[in-house]
Design an enzyme around this catalytic site. Structure first.
Site, PDB file in Angstrom:
ATOM      1  N   LYS A   1       0.856  -1.195   0.000  1.00  0.00           N
ATOM      2  CA  LYS A   1       0.000   0.000   0.000  1.00  0.00           C
ATOM      3  C   LYS A   1       0.889   1.241   0.000  1.00  0.00           C
ATOM      4  CE  LYS A   1      -4.246   0.906   2.557  1.00  0.00           C
ATOM      5  NZ  LYS A   1      -4.775   0.852   3.913  1.00  0.00           N
TER       6      LYS A   1
HETATM    7  C1  E4P Z   1      -8.096   1.301   4.555  1.00  0.00           C
HETATM    8  O1  E4P Z   1      -7.418   0.921   3.663  1.00  0.00           O
HETATM    9  C2  E4P Z   1      -8.058   2.662   5.097  1.00  0.00           C
HETATM   10  O2  E4P Z   1      -6.801   2.942   5.624  1.00  0.00           O
HETATM   11  C3  E4P Z   1      -9.133   2.806   6.142  1.00  0.00           C
HETATM   12  O3  E4P Z   1     -10.347   2.301   5.607  1.00  0.00           O
HETATM   13  C4  E4P Z   1      -9.297   4.212   6.661  1.00  0.00           C
HETATM   14  O4  E4P Z   1     -10.415   4.261   7.501  1.00  0.00           O
HETATM   15  P1  E4P Z   1     -10.683   5.461   8.519  1.00  0.00           P
HETATM   16  O5  E4P Z   1     -10.965   6.692   7.739  1.00  0.00           O
HETATM   17  O6  E4P Z   1     -11.860   5.020   9.315  1.00  0.00           O
HETATM   18  O7  E4P Z   1      -9.439   5.607   9.348  1.00  0.00           O
END
Ligand code: E4P
Length: 220
Positions: free
Chosen positions: A83
Site C-alpha cells: 500500500k
Molecule cells: C483502509 O485501507 C483505510 O486505511 C481505512 O479504511 C481508513 O479508515 P478510517 O478513515 O476510518 O481511518
C-alpha cells in the site's frame, strides 16, 4: 463484491475469516499502532490467516525508501499487496512495483483525478476514503460513482475500486449499487450488517412456536 476487513487485530481477523465471508484484509499504520506487535511478523500472520490479498502500507514518503520498503513487504508472502500513499513519489513507487509484478493498493484517494493517476500507474487497487470525505461535508459516494464511471470507459484499466473509510452498512449498500469491486469493512460494520430488529423479533417468535410443537428435527 469482495469483502476485505479493515483491521490489524489478528484475533478479530481469525474470528471473521471463520465466517467464510472475508476475501482479504487491509491495514494501515494507525491500525498497526492499535494492534501492536512487530509489523512484518504481524503481516506474515495475517497472510497465513487469510489467503486473499493483504494490504501492508509503506512507512516512508520518499520514492527510494518506499520502493525498498515495498520490496521488503512483498517478500513476506505471495498475497501481500503493497500500500502506498497517493503522492507523486507514491505513484512512482506504484509504477515501479507494479511493473515488477507486485500488486499495489494506492491509498488516501480523495479525488477522481487522483484515481485516474493511480490507474495510469498500474495500481491493482485504488482506495477512495468515503467516510473521511463525508466527515468534511463532501460526498464520498459521489467520488465512488465518478471513479467507477471513469474506469468503465477504459477496458484496459484493471484497477479495482476498493471503497475504504467505511463507517456504516449503508456505505456498503451504496458502494454495491454503484458496482464498486471491493469494500473494506471495520469488523464492527461487518457485524452490524447482520442485524435487523425484525430478524431478531421474527426469530424469537419462530423459536417460541417451534418449542410448542414439541418436535426435534434431528430425531425425525
Ligand atoms: C483502509 O485501507 C483505510 O486505511 C481505512 O479504511 C481508513 O479508515 P478510517 O478513515 O476510518 O481511518
Amino acid at each position: 463484491m469482495k469483502f476485505f476487513i479493515d483491521t490489524a487485530d489478528l484475533a478479530e481477523i481469525r474470528d471473521l475469516a471463520a465466517t467464510g465471508l472475508v476475501d482479504g484484509v487491509t491495514t494501515n499504520p494507525s491500525l498497526v499502532l492499535k494492534s501492536g506487535g512487530k509489523f512484518v511478523d504481524l503481516v506474515a500472520e495475517i497472510c497465513r490467516a487469510v489467503p486473499g490479498p493483504v494490504s501492508a502500507e509503506v512507512a516512508a514518503t520518499d520514492f527510494a525508501t518506499m520502493l525498498k520498503e515495498g520490496q521488503r513487504l512483498a517478500k513476506i508472502a505471495p498475497n501481500v499487496v503493497v500500500k502506498v500513499p497517493l503522492t507523486q513519489d507514491g505513484l512512482k513507487t506504484c509504477k515501479a512495483l507494479s511493473d515488477a509484478g507486485t500488486k499495489v493498493n494506492v491509498t488516501l484517494c480523495f479525488s477522481a483525478a487522483q484515481a485516474i493517476l493511480a490507474a495510469k500507474a498500474g495500481a491493482a487497487y485504488i482506495s477512495p476514503f468515503v467516510g473521511r470525505l463525508d466527515d468534511v461535508g463532501s460526498s464520498g459516494m459521489d467520488l465512488i460513482a465518478d471513479i467507477v464511471d471513469i474506469y468503465s470507459n477504459y477496458p484496459a484499466i484493471h484497477t479495482e475500486v476498493l471503497v475504504a473509510s467505511i463507517r456504516n452498512p449503508m456505505h456498503v449498500v451504496e458502494a454495491a449499487k454503484l458496482g464498486a469491486d471491493v469494500v473494506t469493512l471495520p469488523p464492527s460494520v461487518l457485524k452490524q450488517m447482520y442485524s435487523h430488529p425484525l430478524t431478531d423479533k421474527g426469530l424469537a417468535a419462530f423459536v417460541s412456536d417451534w418449542a410448542k410443537t414439541g418436535q426435534t428435527i434431528l430425531d425425525q
